[in-house]
Design a protein around this motif. Sequence first.
Motif, PDB file in Angstrom:
ATOM      1  N   ASP A  45      36.890  20.265  42.254  1.00 32.93           N
ATOM      2  CA  ASP A  45      36.301  18.778  43.159  1.00 32.93           C
ATOM      3  C   ASP A  45      36.203  19.407  45.093  1.00 32.93           C
ATOM      4  O   ASP A  45      36.749  20.625  44.782  1.00 32.93           O
ATOM      5  CB  ASP A  45      36.192  17.765  43.174  1.00 32.93           C
ATOM      6  N   ALA A  46      35.661  18.725  45.321  1.00 35.04           N
ATOM      7  CA  ALA A  46      34.933  19.591  46.624  1.00 35.04           C
ATOM      8  C   ALA A  46      37.010  19.894  47.312  1.00 35.04           C
ATOM      9  O   ALA A  46      36.844  20.944  48.143  1.00 35.04           O
ATOM     10  CB  ALA A  46      35.115  18.059  47.195  1.00 35.04           C
ATOM     11  N   GLY A  47      38.081  18.757  46.882  1.00 38.77           N
ATOM     12  CA  GLY A  47      38.889  18.810  47.259  1.00 38.77           C
ATOM     13  C   GLY A  47      40.086  20.354  47.352  1.00 38.77           C
ATOM     14  O   GLY A  47      41.140  20.876  47.210  1.00 38.77           O
ATOM     15  N   LEU A  48      39.857  20.708  46.196  1.00 41.74           N
ATOM     16  CA  LEU A  48      40.230  22.287  45.173  1.00 41.74           C
ATOM     17  C   LEU A  48      39.462  23.525  45.483  1.00 41.74           C
ATOM     18  O   LEU A  48      40.416  24.576  45.028  1.00 41.74           O
ATOM     19  CB  LEU A  48      40.113  21.266  43.686  1.00 41.74           C
ATOM     20  N   ARG A  49      38.023  22.609  45.512  1.00 39.06           N
ATOM     21  CA  ARG A  49      37.398  24.280  45.866  1.00 39.06           C
ATOM     22  C   ARG A  49      37.833  24.810  47.027  1.00 39.06           C
ATOM     23  O   ARG A  49      38.129  25.946  46.469  1.00 39.06           O
ATOM     24  CB  ARG A  49      35.531  23.778  45.941  1.00 39.06           C
ATOM     25  N   PRO A  50      38.273  25.150  47.827  1.00 39.13           N
ATOM     26  CA  PRO A  50      39.187  25.988  48.524  1.00 39.13           C
ATOM     27  C   PRO A  50      40.063  26.738  47.842  1.00 39.13           C
ATOM     28  O   PRO A  50      39.799  28.345  48.635  1.00 39.13           O
ATOM     29  CB  PRO A  50      39.451  25.416  49.723  1.00 39.13           C
ATOM     30  N   ILE A  51      41.125  26.182  47.803  1.00 38.03           N
ATOM     31  CA  ILE A  51      41.683  26.954  46.479  1.00 38.03           C
ATOM     32  C   ILE A  51      41.353  28.005  45.611  1.00 38.03           C
ATOM     33  O   ILE A  51      42.381  28.706  45.137  1.00 38.03           O
ATOM     34  CB  ILE A  51      42.841  25.948  45.956  1.00 38.03           C
ATOM     35  N   TYR A  52      40.360  26.974  45.174  1.00 32.60           N
ATOM     36  CA  TYR A  52      40.231  27.258  43.741  1.00 32.60           C
ATOM     37  C   TYR A  52      39.481  29.580  44.244  1.00 32.60           C
ATOM     38  O   TYR A  52      38.842  30.142  43.493  1.00 32.60           O
ATOM     39  CB  TYR A  52      39.076  26.697  42.774  1.00 32.60           C
ATOM     40  N   ARG A  53      38.059  29.573  45.044  1.00 35.89           N
ATOM     41  CA  ARG A  53      37.510  30.340  45.674  1.00 35.89           C
ATOM     42  C   ARG A  53      38.292  31.631  46.364  1.00 35.89           C
ATOM     43  O   ARG A  53      38.528  32.539  46.142  1.00 35.89           O
ATOM     44  CB  ARG A  53      37.148  30.225  46.747  1.00 35.89           C
ATOM     45  N   GLU A  54      40.105  31.175  46.104  1.00 40.87           N
ATOM     46  CA  GLU A  54      40.706  32.067  46.687  1.00 40.87           C
ATOM     47  C   GLU A  54      41.130  33.329  45.397  1.00 40.87           C
ATOM     48  O   GLU A  54      41.836  33.971  45.532  1.00 40.87           O
ATOM     49  CB  GLU A  54      42.325  31.609  47.226  1.00 40.87           C
ATOM     50  N   LEU A  55      40.650  32.963  44.396  1.00 38.46           N
ATOM     51  CA  LEU A  55      40.870  33.336  42.803  1.00 38.46           C
ATOM     52  C   LEU A  55      39.932  34.511  42.999  1.00 38.46           C
ATOM     53  O   LEU A  55      40.665  35.655  42.269  1.00 38.46           O
ATOM     54  CB  LEU A  55      40.592  32.375  41.467  1.00 38.46           C
ATOM     55  N   PHE A  56      39.428  35.053  43.986  1.00 37.22           N
ATOM     56  CA  PHE A  56      38.003  35.868  43.684  1.00 37.22           C
ATOM     57  C   PHE A  56      38.220  36.450  44.769  1.00 37.22           C
ATOM     58  O   PHE A  56      38.130  36.194  45.929  1.00 37.22           O
ATOM     59  CB  PHE A  56      36.621  35.184  43.409  1.00 37.22           C
ATOM     60  N   SER A  57      37.712  37.980  44.252  1.00 34.01           N
ATOM     61  CA  SER A  57      37.273  38.989  45.497  1.00 34.01           C
ATOM     62  C   SER A  57      35.871  39.390  44.822  1.00 34.01           C
ATOM     63  O   SER A  57      35.293  39.611  43.769  1.00 34.01           O
ATOM     64  CB  SER A  57      38.079  40.246  45.162  1.00 34.01           C
ATOM     65  N   ILE A  58      34.974  39.344  46.176  1.00 44.54           N
ATOM     66  CA  ILE A  58      33.741  39.459  45.697  1.00 44.54           C
ATOM     67  C   ILE A  58      33.167  40.342  46.271  1.00 44.54           C
ATOM     68  O   ILE A  58      32.617  40.313  47.452  1.00 44.54           O
ATOM     69  CB  ILE A  58      32.947  37.768  45.679  1.00 44.54           C
ATOM     70  N   VAL A  59      32.334  40.887  44.952  1.00 44.47           N
ATOM     71  CA  VAL A  59      30.849  42.131  45.828  1.00 44.47           C
ATOM     72  C   VAL A  59      29.526  41.646  45.306  1.00 44.47           C
ATOM     73  O   VAL A  59      29.060  41.912  44.340  1.00 44.47           O
ATOM     74  CB  VAL A  59      31.430  43.636  45.291  1.00 44.47           C
ATOM     75  N   PHE A  60      28.605  41.148  46.413  1.00 45.53           N
ATOM     76  CA  PHE A  60      27.651  40.277  45.845  1.00 45.53           C
ATOM     77  C   PHE A  60      26.544  41.730  45.661  1.00 45.53           C
ATOM     78  O   PHE A  60      26.821  42.389  47.146  1.00 45.53           O
ATOM     79  CB  PHE A  60      26.659  38.952  46.441  1.00 45.53           C
ATOM     80  N   THR A  61      25.117  41.841  46.072  1.00 44.10           N
ATOM     81  CA  THR A  61      24.141  42.202  45.814  1.00 44.10           C
ATOM     82  C   THR A  61      23.425  42.307  47.634  1.00 44.10           C
ATOM     83  O   THR A  61      23.279  43.957  47.597  1.00 44.10           O
ATOM     84  CB  THR A  61      22.833  42.297  45.091  1.00 44.10           C
ATOM     85  N   ASP A  62      23.569  41.292  48.209  1.00 41.08           N
ATOM     86  CA  ASP A  62      23.477  41.715  49.697  1.00 41.08           C
ATOM     87  C   ASP A  62      25.053  41.856  50.694  1.00 41.08           C
ATOM     88  O   ASP A  62      25.221  41.517  52.022  1.00 41.08           O
ATOM     89  CB  ASP A  62      22.919  40.182  50.025  1.00 41.08           C
ATOM     90  N   PHE A  63      25.555  42.429  49.961  1.00 33.70           N
ATOM     91  CA  PHE A  63      27.230  42.091  50.768  1.00 33.70           C
ATOM     92  C   PHE A  63      26.805  42.918  52.519  1.00 33.70           C
ATOM     93  O   PHE A  63      26.071  43.996  52.463  1.00 33.70           O
ATOM     94  CB  PHE A  63      28.194  43.337  49.745  1.00 33.70           C
ATOM     95  N   HIS A  64      27.928  42.832  53.118  1.00 35.82           N
ATOM     96  CA  HIS A  64      27.478  43.338  54.607  1.00 35.82           C
ATOM     97  C   HIS A  64      29.660  44.193  54.061  1.00 35.82           C
ATOM     98  O   HIS A  64      29.877  43.597  54.023  1.00 35.82           O
ATOM     99  CB  HIS A  64      27.744  42.802  55.808  1.00 35.82           C
ATOM    100  N   LEU A  65      29.380  45.907  55.031  1.00 35.30           N
ATOM    101  CA  LEU A  65      30.752  46.222  54.461  1.00 35.30           C
ATOM    102  C   LEU A  65      30.319  46.702  55.803  1.00 35.30           C
ATOM    103  O   LEU A  65      30.509  46.888  57.450  1.00 35.30           O
ATOM    104  CB  LEU A  65      29.950  47.617  54.513  1.00 35.30           C
ATOM    105  N   PHE A  66      31.752  45.716  56.212  1.00 35.94           N
ATOM    106  CA  PHE A  66      32.378  46.235  57.847  1.00 35.94           C
ATOM    107  C   PHE A  66      33.775  47.244  58.090  1.00 35.94           C
ATOM    108  O   PHE A  66      33.799  48.300  56.881  1.00 35.94           O
ATOM    109  CB  PHE A  66      33.566  45.461  58.717  1.00 35.94           C
ATOM    110  N   ASP A 101      43.220  41.983  45.825  1.00 37.64           N
ATOM    111  CA  ASP A 101      44.406  42.390  45.084  1.00 37.64           C
ATOM    112  C   ASP A 101      43.890  40.914  44.794  1.00 37.64           C
ATOM    113  O   ASP A 101      45.098  40.049  44.427  1.00 37.64           O
ATOM    114  CB  ASP A 101      45.918  42.798  45.551  1.00 37.64           C
ATOM    115  N   LYS A 102      42.562  40.478  44.310  1.00 41.09           N
ATOM    116  CA  LYS A 102      42.382  38.619  43.608  1.00 41.09           C
ATOM    117  C   LYS A 102      42.577  38.760  42.006  1.00 41.09           C
ATOM    118  O   LYS A 102      42.792  39.740  41.248  1.00 41.09           O
ATOM    119  CB  LYS A 102      41.429  38.199  43.929  1.00 41.09           C
TER     120      LYS A 102
END
Length: 199
Positions: free
Chosen positions: A91-112, A168-169
């Motif tokens: 749910d909305a409360g768990l979503r921020p913690i859940y997102r920490e599972l992932f390292s993501i490269v989408f097709t429209d990524f920005h590279l710093f 390292d996710k």
Amino acid sequence: HGRATEADVAPDAAPKPEFQTLGLHGAGFHYTDAEGEVTFRSGPHELEIQRGELVFIVGGNGSGKSTLLKLLTGLYAPLEGELRLDGRTVDAGLRPIYRELFSIVFTDFHLFDRLYGLDGVDPAEVQRWLTVMGLEHKTRFEDGRFTQTSLSTGQRKRLAFIVAVLRDKSVCILDEVAADQDPEFRRRFYRELLPGLRE
């Protein structure tokens, strides 16, 4: 009573989120235009992923692969159905913690040029990955930054892959990273790099 000094206090090291299963259960999302008319619908999706699996999501252009990935990673909240982590609804409360599972490269990524949010990365490890990815003659990692990011599309995707791996996710999402690569690199990517990451 003694006063705690900085040396006595352990640094705030949040535990790395882990999981056994994650997935979408009847989950769907849709986009609307200015009048509120649905312009694209994704789902409902039934997908459960076990820890340690290597999963490929395939489909034609515009079929909704990226939308599915945004649902799966919690970037989009399902408008119907559920996103679940180990059987628990995200749910909305768990979503921020859940997102920490992932390292993501989408097709429209920005590279710093810097590794923002990655403190204490070993420059030798970054250089090792640059060599593994065939970028050692294109850019270097010096003083906490890449010396060159104005690269070809394929090379930029390789560099984004390195950054994703260094995070390292628990889950690495790679949206069309093998596109714009030469055949030999694609072979290595699917037969060596991805199985190596899973291990």
